[in-house]
Scaffold this motif. Structure first.
Motif, short mmCIF file in Angstrom:
data_model
loop_
_atom_site.label_atom_id
_atom_site.label_comp_id
_atom_site.label_asym_id
_atom_site.label_seq_id
_atom_site.Cartn_x
_atom_site.Cartn_y
_atom_site.Cartn_z
N VAL A 77 -11.45 1.42 -0.87
CA VAL A 77 -11.44 1.93 -2.10
C VAL A 77 -11.66 0.42 -3.17
CG1 VAL A 77 -9.68 3.73 -2.21
CG2 VAL A 77 -9.04 1.05 -3.06
N GLY A 78 -12.06 -0.90 -1.87
CA GLY A 78 -11.94 -2.02 -2.97
C GLY A 78 -10.54 -2.83 -3.34
N PRO A 79 -10.48 -4.12 -3.29
CA PRO A 79 -9.39 -4.79 -4.06
C PRO A 79 -8.80 -4.32 -5.65
CG PRO A 79 -10.73 -6.53 -2.92
CD PRO A 79 -11.37 -5.25 -2.89
N SER A 80 -9.91 -4.47 -6.12
CA SER A 80 -9.12 -4.16 -7.67
C SER A 80 -8.84 -2.06 -8.13
CB SER A 80 -10.97 -4.42 -8.84
OG SER A 80 -10.75 -3.69 -9.62
N ARG A 81 -9.18 -1.25 -7.25
CA ARG A 81 -9.38 -0.17 -7.37
C ARG A 81 -7.88 0.35 -7.21
NH1 ARG A 81 -11.80 4.56 -8.42
NH2 ARG A 81 -12.72 3.39 -9.65
N ALA A 82 -7.93 -1.08 -5.54
CA ALA A 82 -6.09 -0.74 -4.99
C ALA A 82 -5.13 -1.23 -5.96
CB ALA A 82 -6.58 -1.58 -3.42
N ALA A 83 -5.85 -2.47 -6.24
CA ALA A 83 -4.86 -2.51 -7.17
C ALA A 83 -4.03 -1.71 -8.63
CB ALA A 83 -4.84 -4.17 -7.63
N ASP A 84 -4.96 -0.65 -8.89
CA ASP A 84 -4.89 -0.35 -10.10
C ASP A 84 -3.78 0.92 -9.38
OD1 ASP A 84 -4.78 1.77 -12.19
OD2 ASP A 84 -6.77 2.78 -11.42
N LEU A 85 -4.25 1.43 -8.39
CA LEU A 85 -3.46 2.98 -7.30
C LEU A 85 -1.94 2.29 -7.40
CD1 LEU A 85 -6.12 4.35 -6.12
CD2 LEU A 85 -5.50 5.52 -7.61
N LEU A 86 -1.90 1.05 -6.52
CA LEU A 86 -0.69 0.20 -6.22
C LEU A 86 0.28 0.22 -7.50
CD1 LEU A 86 -1.85 -1.72 -3.32
CD2 LEU A 86 -0.36 0.37 -3.16
N LEU A 87 -0.37 -0.19 -8.72
CA LEU A 87 0.46 -0.95 -10.23
C LEU A 87 0.72 0.31 -10.58
CD1 LEU A 87 -1.37 -3.85 -11.14
CD2 LEU A 87 1.06 -4.14 -9.97
N PHE A 88 0.25 1.94 -10.63
CA PHE A 88 0.12 2.26 -11.71
C PHE A 88 0.17 3.86 -10.44
CE2 PHE A 88 -1.61 -0.84 -13.84
CZ PHE A 88 -0.81 -1.38 -15.19
N PRO A 89 0.88 4.17 -10.16
CA PRO A 89 1.24 5.09 -8.96
C PRO A 89 0.77 6.15 -10.05
CG PRO A 89 2.90 3.65 -9.37
CD PRO A 89 2.44 2.99 -9.83
N ARG A 90 -0.06 7.14 -9.30
CA ARG A 90 -0.38 8.75 -9.49
C ARG A 90 -1.09 9.76 -8.81
NH1 ARG A 90 -5.89 9.18 -10.02
NH2 ARG A 90 -7.22 6.79 -10.38
N SER A 91 -1.28 10.99 -9.12
CA SER A 91 -1.32 11.94 -7.85
C SER A 91 -2.91 11.45 -7.95
CB SER A 91 -1.23 12.78 -8.29
OG SER A 91 -1.74 14.44 -7.00
N ILE A 92 -3.76 11.47 -6.85
CA ILE A 92 -5.26 11.52 -6.93
C ILE A 92 -5.87 12.82 -5.59
CG2 ILE A 92 -7.01 10.57 -5.37
CD1 ILE A 92 -5.32 8.06 -4.80
N SER A 93 -6.27 13.55 -6.68
CA SER A 93 -7.14 14.43 -6.32
C SER A 93 -7.60 14.13 -4.66
CB SER A 93 -7.38 15.62 -6.49
OG SER A 93 -8.72 15.02 -7.09
N ALA A 94 -7.57 15.08 -3.67
CA ALA A 94 -8.65 15.42 -2.82
C ALA A 94 -9.92 14.95 -3.22
CB ALA A 94 -8.51 16.71 -2.00
N GLN A 95 -10.84 15.79 -4.24
CA GLN A 95 -12.03 15.61 -4.61
C GLN A 95 -12.25 13.77 -5.07
OE1 GLN A 95 -14.52 17.30 -4.49
NE2 GLN A 95 -15.70 15.55 -5.17
#
Length: 271
Positions: free
Chosen positions: A164-182
């Motif tokens: 997903v790229g470093p920036s998006r990975a940091a977002d997903l790791l720092l602010f955990p949330r549910s990511i839908s299948a879509q």
């Protein structure tokens, strides 16, 4: 193999099934050991030409660490007066997760994950360790770690930014949330999204197609992609030359070319 993980090899396809649906396939110690051993067995078995990761039930692929077991270990340390010595409790990364990730990512054969439900924490990491992910439209992903005051493990610090790229990975790791299948599909986490009722059949179909394919070529593709991500263009070109020479010397290459000339479907031998 423990009942919490099922392992079966049929016609070149190894199927590893997480089998704790009542616990959303959470990883207690028994499950972690069995999953590690199954992954290593599949990677080492030359008769296995593709691996399929699945999970029992329809709620979860894997929600990561079994926190009930984990908190029990932490409380036992506190009661024993050795709370500062958490190395043993946290050794699961070194003893279980790391060997499992090395086996899956390093296997000289394609690995397919069929994500049927929630993939959280280490479960997310296991899914990303696969080369190809087929995801039910009802499934979801969550990094989870920061939510329990932990950092990433199960390879997520390596796999997630590459997808997903470093920036998006940091977002997903720092602010955990549910990511839908879509959304997972849009981010590149899911290679294919299918109706939940069709997941099992579609995953087996894809995995069997790979098991019947040119195994050495698939192994070379895995090695080439991994190498190119951390090397220069010139180094990647040299690696391509090395791997192409090896693939060109395989029986499968000769079979493929002959089948193409004769307008026949090739029957690969995996060598």
């Amino acid at each position: 193999m423990a009942d919490t993980v099922l392992y079966e090899v049929s016609d070149g396809l190894a199927t590893i099934t997480l089998n704790r649906p009542e616990a959303m396939n959470a990883m207690n110690t028994e499950t972690k050991v069995a999953f590690r051993d199954a992954a290593q067995a599949a990677a080492a078995d030359d008769s296995v030409r593709a691996v399929l990761l699945t999970a029992a039930g329809d709620r979860a692929f894997c929600v990561g660490q079994d926190l009930k077991e984990h908190v029990g270990g932490l409380l036992a340390l506190r009661e024993s007066g050795a709370e500062q010595d958490r190395g043993g409790v946290m050794s699961t990364v070194r003893e279980h997760y790391n060997p499992t990730l090395r086996a899956l990512t390093g296997a000289a054969k394609p690995v397919v994950a069929a994500v049927n439900g929630v993939a959280a924490g280490a479960g997310f990491g296991f899914a990303l360790a696969a080369d190809y992910r087929i995801v039910a439209d009802t499934a979801s992903f969550n990094t989870s770690f920061a939510g329990v005051a932990l950092t990433a493990d199960s390879g997520l610090s390596w796999t997630l930014p590459r997808i997903v790229g470093p920036s998006r990975a940091a977002d997903l790791l720092l602010f955990p949330r549910s990511i839908s299948a879509q959304e997972a599909y849009e981010l590149g986490i899911a290679n294919r999204v299918v109706p939940a009722a069709e997941l099992a059949a579609e995953a087996v179909k894809v995995a069997r197609t790979l098991a019947e394919g040119p195994t050495l070529a698939y192994a070379a593709l895995k090695e080439s992609l991994s190498f190119a991500l951390s090397h220069s263009l010139d180094e990647a070109l040299e690696k391509e030359d090395e791997l192409q020479t090896r693939a060109g010397a395989s029986e499968d290459h000769t079979i493929a070319v002959q089948a193409f000339v004769n307008k026949e479907k090739p029957k690969y031998l995996g060598r």
